[in-house]
Design an enzyme around this catalytic site. Structure first.
Site, PDB file in Angstrom:
ATOM      1  N   ASP A 254     -60.654  10.218  36.262  1.00 43.72           N
ATOM      2  CA  ASP A 254     -59.420   9.639  35.882  1.00 43.72           C
ATOM      3  C   ASP A 254     -59.333   8.556  36.770  1.00 43.72           C
ATOM      4  O   ASP A 254     -59.304   8.596  37.965  1.00 43.72           O
ATOM      5  CB  ASP A 254     -58.574  10.799  35.899  1.00 43.72           C
TER       6      ASP A 254
ATOM      7  N   ASN B 232     -52.512  12.094  28.505  1.00 42.99           N
ATOM      8  CA  ASN B 232     -52.887  12.576  29.915  1.00 42.99           C
ATOM      9  C   ASN B 232     -51.875  13.226  30.499  1.00 42.99           C
ATOM     10  O   ASN B 232     -50.446  12.712  30.654  1.00 42.99           O
ATOM     11  CB  ASN B 232     -53.030  11.169  30.700  1.00 42.99           C
TER      12      ASN B 232
HETATM   13  P1  13P Z   1     -48.235  12.223  34.331  1.00 44.37           P
HETATM   14  O1  13P Z   1     -47.908  11.744  35.934  1.00 44.37           O
HETATM   15  O2  13P Z   1     -47.228  11.696  33.480  1.00 44.37           O
HETATM   16  O3  13P Z   1     -48.584  13.434  34.221  1.00 44.37           O
HETATM   17  O4  13P Z   1     -49.593  11.292  34.295  1.00 44.37           O
HETATM   18  C1  13P Z   1     -50.869  11.955  34.362  1.00 44.37           C
HETATM   19  C2  13P Z   1     -51.873  10.699  34.110  1.00 44.37           C
HETATM   20  O5  13P Z   1     -51.699   9.508  33.397  1.00 44.37           O
HETATM   21  C3  13P Z   1     -53.166  10.819  34.848  1.00 44.37           C
HETATM   22  O6  13P Z   1     -53.898   9.977  34.750  1.00 44.37           O
HETATM   23  O1  G3H Z   2     -53.058   9.348  37.122  1.00 46.08           O
HETATM   24  C1  G3H Z   2     -52.707  10.103  38.385  1.00 46.08           C
HETATM   25  C2  G3H Z   2     -53.026  11.358  38.186  1.00 46.08           C
HETATM   26  O2  G3H Z   2     -51.887  12.036  37.934  1.00 46.08           O
HETATM   27  C3  G3H Z   2     -53.800  11.782  39.275  1.00 46.08           C
HETATM   28  O3  G3H Z   2     -52.948  11.918  40.675  1.00 46.08           O
HETATM   29  O4  G3H Z   2     -54.230  10.767  42.301  1.00 46.08           O
HETATM   30  O5  G3H Z   2     -52.403  12.360  42.820  1.00 46.08           O
HETATM   31  O6  G3H Z   2     -54.640  13.328  41.787  1.00 46.08           O
HETATM   32  P1  G3H Z   2     -53.715  12.003  42.045  1.00 46.08           P
HETATM   33 ZN    ZN Z   3     -53.193   8.005  34.542  1.00 42.24          ZN
END
Ligand code: 13P
Ligand code: G3H
Ligand code: ZN
Length: 330
Positions: A93, A275
């Site tokens: 991600d 997501n």
């Molecule tokens: P949220 O913070 O809305 O759960 O989004 C998660 C996300 O986009 C991870 O890439």
């Molecule tokens: O896009 C963000 C996701 O919620 C991941 O968050 O970088 O704190 O693991 P993080």
């Molecule tokens: Zn994201």
């Protein structure tokens, strides 16, 4: 180097094709520990939903790259043991560098996101193309991004949305060869997606945030018909969870998410990956706070992480069945 196929994982190509055709979206749930992984697999097996196990670079540092490789393999075996062999994708991600994407691919990821959205357009194209060329050699699928979500994306902070420019998408997809495209149409990361003053109130006094920009989504779909679209920042921030957290000593202010009916609507279009991270964090935190507050003598982590896992599972089943429409699609 281990190829994801040896671990029993799949890439996202076929899943997205079916999801776009079928009018549903595949859940992409973030995880970084065992309980979250167990909850995701239990829920998706029970709902018979395909799933994307999603790891941010921060989560990878937290959990350790080697452990994650075995956890993903374990997830595949665990699903079988639970009685249903659901398709599982291991996805990076918000990858921000070519090197990180390469490293994830070497450690068994079947899909990566290269998020060049904070760079000027031509740099985003060049970086994304470089990742695609490398990833496709190993049959790993790649997600790119155009437009910037308001809020924080990894280390990038944006005060305002920069909505995806529909006029760019065809060129970007053609030049980069990406397999899916994340777009910005009004969602954002975290639990504070809107300020109360941006919202209206319904007849019961509940805050209603401004709608997503479905007009931009439609325009994008016109230009790249059937191309897999991804929505980040799609937590709905359930108010019962926020209330529980605050009731048991938390202090979340103005926590507002994307209404579920809008996500359901989006999932019917070419949006085929949604997501969700923050809602899972809220569910876990609510359950842990409740146990620790009601039973102050508890100090066995299983006594609070177990209920947190159950709460997560319940949330994820709900997402698959009632929001994304991915139940019974595995
Ligand atoms: P949220 O913070 O809305 O759960 O989004 C998660 C996300 O986009 C991870 O890439
Ligand atoms: O896009 C963000 C996701 O919620 C991941 O968050 O970088 O704190 O693991 P993080
Ligand atoms: Zn994201």
């Amino acid at each position: 180097m281990v190829n994801y196929k040896e671990l029993g994982l799949v890439n996202s190509r076929e899943l997205f094709k079916k999801a776009v055709k079928g009018g549903y979206a595949i859940p992409a749930f973030n995880f970084n520990n065992m309980e979250q992984m167990q909850a995701i697999i239990q829920a998706c097996v029970e709902a018979k939903s395909p799933v994307i196990l999603q790891v941010s670079s921060g989560a990878r540092k937290y959990a350790n790259q080697t452990l994650l490789r075995y956890m993903a393999q374990g997830a595949v075996e665990y699903a079988k043991e639970l009685g249903y062999n659901i398709p599982i994708v291991l996805h990076l991600d918000h990858g921000d560098t070519f090197e990180l994407c390469v490293s994830c691919i070497e450690y068994g990821f079947s899909s990566v996101m290269i998020d060049g959205s904070s760079h000027p357009y031509d740099e985003n194209v060049a970086l994304t193309r470089k990742v695609v060329d490398y990833a496709h050699k190993y049959d790993v699928t790649v997600e790119g991004e155009l437009g910037v979500l308001a809020g924080i994306e990894e280390d990038v902070k944006a005060a305002e949305h920069i909505y995806t420019r529909a006029e760019d998408v065809e060129d970007f997809v053609k030049k980069t060869g990406v397999d899916s495209l994340a777009i910005s149409i009004g969602t954002s990361h975290g639990a504070n997606k809107f300020k109360p003053e941006q919202c209206t109130r319904d007849k019961d006094g509940i805050l209603v945030p401004p709608p997503l920009r479905f007009d931009i989504l439609k325009e994008i779909e016109k230009r790249i018909p059937g191309f897999p679209i991804v929505l980040h920042g799609s937590s709905s921030v359930p108010q019962d969870l926020v209330k529980t957290i605050n009731h048991y000593g938390g202090n979340l202010k103005d926590a507002i998410g994307i209404p579920e009916d809008q996500l359901r609507e989006a999932a019917k279009s070419a949006v085929c990956k949604i997501n969700i991270d923050s809602d899972g964090r809220l569910a876990m935190t609510a359950a842990v706070r409740e146990v620790l507050s009601n039973e102050p003598a508890v100090f066995d982590p299983r006594k609070y992480l177990g209920p947190a896992r159950d709460k997560l599972k319940e949330l994820y089943i709900h997402k698959c069945k009632d929001v994304l429409g991915s139940a019974n699609k595995a």
